[in-house]
Design a protein around this motif. Structure first.
Motif: not given
Lengths: 427, 413
Positions: A43-47, A91-93, A101-104
């Protein structure tokens, strides 16, 4: 990262079960191995949420979240989706004000083959001009769909009224006119400004080791986009609600009136206060034995339903009530809510009622940390607005409250005179 | 997994999962919407909402306090093919919650005042549903497809049927269907299976089932006959839904149709998503679904689109379904659909609650818990020929539901 200071409750601090590693690039990696599961989550989180948008670019962060999936120079549109889903993964965001955030989620053994694809999308989004135009049509459909939903319209009006000029008051979707004025160049600039290592947290949980995770993340997230410097987001001061803010919306096709009420809460720098407002939300309207549900729905039967929500945000959180009722009941229901708030601010609640709310929230916390995906979301969220390890402090903050400290908190945040209210009425 | 049948006919399934300090339980009753007549539509939904609001020993508030004071959750719902009580607790509170659930099932008092409150809330719920364009369009499709069949209506029933239901109706349904030999209890979490079974036995084991047999389930036969229904609403988006009557979970086409709905509608790489959203930008929400049902199910594809695009969206949706009839699926596409479906099936069994729900449901609709192994095997065994046969059976008589502004729906109709 900022060092945040918190009052030290008397309860022992639980150990943080995950590892936080800062890579040389500045990228943060959070990892927790969960042995019993065959699943892994990245799970990639971006400010890079809506508060990062320049004032002229509302909707950009969310639109970019869509465009991330449109591929890179090396990865044509659709290949990423195929690679994840043909392996049985999901996958979704999502985009909010403080983050995108973007996750698989997939079988743990498939993560090494798939995480590089996600990294490629996030770091090298091509944002092709033709895809930009096509995907904009999709976002415009998303807006149309939201505009047909009275609950969404009501909540947007409430946010705008509560947060006023602050970016938290704007819809993350933007408006059609605003989106039609943006260009792929501007979006690339926004992407290159914000999708940089110091703004990103990669959370990996599930059936994969720390060593394997670090190697994988290091390899996949190595070449960040060339830095750009687009217009900064607005840094508006947290708003203050002066007196009562009120709006009445008449909606066609509305079958049931609504009364929405909201109060501003603290930012993440006062996490203890935020947890207390969570307690007050539960005390007011979680379950049939909560004060407002019991009185307004079960006993007086003036309302069809009440739900309360506390939304923790980085700069300024929101406590809101949504009440479904007939329009003619609004006045006395609102007066009752105000009376109950005055009571909370002037009389301590009973230890038994406090214990009920504490137990409910601590159990909810346990129930919502059952799967790798839930854990990854929790760590990523706290990591993005503060620090990941704060996630597990939540039960401690909840347990530390006493009837007196909760009364004090209610008195300082939940005014019976200063709040925002939106009424939805059938046209 | 431990499965046992108590002497009173109650089925108990227990699975230990020591990872988290949580126990989830599901108490299934093998009766739901499928047991309702048109006059009594919404019966089980109303029954379940009043069920937790009083027993011979406790008032509604006392029940709520018993649950909420220990931070547990207790839900009551009615679905197409079953009714259910759902529990979630930390392990140490499980016995108390199970006993409460047993008391609710065995000795509900259906207080008149609570019935009237829930009746009024149901009526308001029916009105609220009219605010959601997709719900309105889907309801009209379902009514067209199912006619006299109980699946025709929303599980809430209709305003007329809800007005007419009496306390005696609730009592009679409870008397008839809430009996141990018509129930399944699943317990999953940090509890030893033998102990879980012993606790269920203690709470429900002395409940005797009536001597009379359960009434036979007879449902009207459905003959597919193409229809179009429209609703005019001044919405921002037009909703277009295409449906076909489709086999039940026991039908030979079941696995193939599950794969077809996956192929068309599951995820960002699904056919409808790629063709209508990614390539043409027609929609935000476009998908397909095929629910698992004890009786005749439905295969549904839908799209929400700008009213100005509704003609092209309708053509697109129809041509994607028609395209299946020409046997275009490749072996690779079939394999991808299998991987997706099986992968996601595994991902859908992560929490104690999900596992308790799934296994209990299989038992409740007469498939048995081993369907959990049979299903993946059946999916793996599907060939292009099975797909072809299912397509020829299912996609024959389309039902169409359209909702949107007047000029649009009239031009499509």
């Amino acid at each position: 990262m900022n060092v945040l200071e918190f009052p030290a409750p008397e309860f022992p601090s639980p150990a943080f079960p995950a590892q936080v590693v800062r890579l040389d690039s500045g990228l943060t990696v959070v990892h927790q191995a969960i042995e019993a599961t065959p699943v892994a989550v990245a799970d990639v989180w971006v400010r890079a949420g809506a508060i990062a948008e320049p004032a002229e670019w509302p909707g950009m962060a969310h639109f970019l979240e869509h465009m991330i999936f449109k591929g890179t120079e090396r990865l044509p549109p659709g290949v990423f989706d195929q690679e994840i889903e043909s392996r049985g993964g999901l996958t979704n965001a999502a985009t909010s004000h403080d983050y995108a955030h973007f996750y698989i989620t997939l079988e743990a053994a498939a993560l090494p083959q798939t995480l590089p694809y996600l990294a490629e999308l996030l770091l090298h989004a091509a944002i092709p001009a033709d895809e930009f135009v096509r995907e904009r049509a999709v976002v415009l459909e998303e807006i149309r769909q939201a505009d047909d939903d009275p609950n969404w319209l009501g909540f947007q009006a409430l946010s705008a009224l509560t947060y006023q000029q602050h970016a938290y008051g704007r819809s993350v979707l933007g408006t059609p006119a605003q989106l039609n004025s943006r260009s792929p160049e501007e979006m690339r600039c926004f992407h290159q400004t914000h999708y940089q290592p110091e703004n990103m947290t990669v959370v990996v949980t599930g059936g994969i080791s720390l060593a394997e995770t670090l190697e994988l993340v290091q390899q996949s997230f190595s070449h960040f986009p060339p830095r750009s410097d687009c217009l900064p987001g607005e840094s508006a001061q947290p708003p203050v609600i002066k007196g009562m803010q009120r709006q009445v919306l008449s909606l066609p096709r509305l079958e049931q009136g609504r009364l929405l009420m909201a109060w501003l809460g603290p930012g993440i720098d006062r996490l203890s206060d935020a947890c207390g407002l969570d307690l007050l939300t539960v005390l007011l309207c979680e379950g049939r034995s909560s004060r407002l549900v019991r009185e307004l729905r079960e006993e007086r039967q003036w309302v069809q339903a009440i739900s309360g929500s506390f939304s923790l945000q980085k700069g300024c959180s929101l406590l809101s009530l949504t009440i479904w009722l007939e329009t003619h009941q609004v006045e006395r229901v609102e007066a009752t809510v105000r009376d109950r708030l005055t009571e909370l601010a002037t009389q301590p609640i009973s230890p038994a009622e406090l214990a009920r709310c504490q137990r409910l929230l601590c159990n909810d916390y346990a129930f919502s940390t059952e799967t790798p995906g839930q854990l990854a979301g929790l760590y990523g969220y706290y990591g993005t607005i503060a620090q990941s390890h704060l996630a597990v402090q939540y039960p401690r903050f909840i347990q530390a409250y006493t009837p007196e400290s909760l009364q004090q908190l209610a008195a300082s945040y939940l005014s019976a005179e200063r709040y925002a209210a939106v009424e939805l009425r059938p046209d | 997994m431990h499965r046992t049948t108590l002497t009173n006919g109650l089925t108990v399934i227990a699975i230990e999962n020591p990872v988290a300090d949580i126990v989830a339980a599901r108490l299934f009753i093998r009766a739901g919407q499928c047991r309702e007549t048109a006059e009594q539509a919404g019966l089980f939904s109303l029954l379940m909402s009043v069920l937790t609001k009083g027993t011979q020993r406790r008032s509604s508030l006392e029940i709520a306090e018993a649950v909420e004071s220990i931070g547990a959750s207790l839900g009551a719902d009615a679905a197409s093919d079953y009714s259910i009580l759902s529990l979630k607790t930390v392990s140490s509170d499980f016995e108390a919650m199970l006993n409460l659930a047993a008391e609710i099932l065995r000795e509900p008092s259906f207080p008149t005042a609570e019935l009237e409150l829930e009746r009024r809330l149901t009526l308001q719920g029916l009105r609220s549903m009219q605010e959601q364009p997709f719900a309105v369009a889907f309801n009209q499709l379902r009514e067209a497809m199912y006619a006299e069949h109980p699946y025709a209506l929303s599980s809430l029933g209709t305003a007329e049927s809800i007005q007419a239901l009496s306390r005696d109706d609730l009592l009679a349904a409870h008397q008839t269907y809430f009996r141990p030999d018509n129930m399944i209890v699943t317990v999953v979490g940090r509890i030893v299976p033998q102990q879980a079974i012993a606790l269920v036995e203690k709470a429900l084991g002395d409940w005797q089932h009536p001597a009379s047999p359960l009434p036979a389930l007879t449902l009207p036969a459905l003959t597919p006959k193409s229809q179009r229904r429209v609703t005019v609403q001044d919405t921002q988006q037009a909703i277009i839904i295409l449906g076909y009557l489709a086999g039940s979970v026991k039908h030979p086409d079941y696995a193939a149709l599950k794969l077809l709905s996956t192929y068309l509608g599951n995820g960002l790489s699904s056919r409808l998503f790629v063709e209508l959203r990614e390539k043409q930008g027609l929609a935000y929400d476009v998908s397909a679904f095929y629910p698992t049902r004890l009786s005749t199910s439905q295969f549904v594809a839908y799209i929400g689109t700008a009213p100005g695009n509704s003609a092209i969206a309708l053509t697109g949706l129809c041509s994607e379904l028609d395209r299946l009839r020409t046997g275009v699926l490749t072996p690779a596409e079939l394999q991808v659909a299998k991987n997706k479906l099986l992968g996601q099936y595994a991902l859908g069994k992560q929490t104690n609650g999900q596992i308790a729900q799934l296994l209990g449901w299989y038992e409740a609709i007469g498939l048995g818990t081993d369907f959990d192994q049979r299903f993946p095997a059946d999916i793996s065994a599907v060939t292009l020929e099975t797909i072809e046969a299912a397509v020829q059976h299912c996609f024959v008589e389309p039902y169409l539901s359209i909702l949107g502004p007047a000029d649009i729906v009239e031009s499509l109709y």
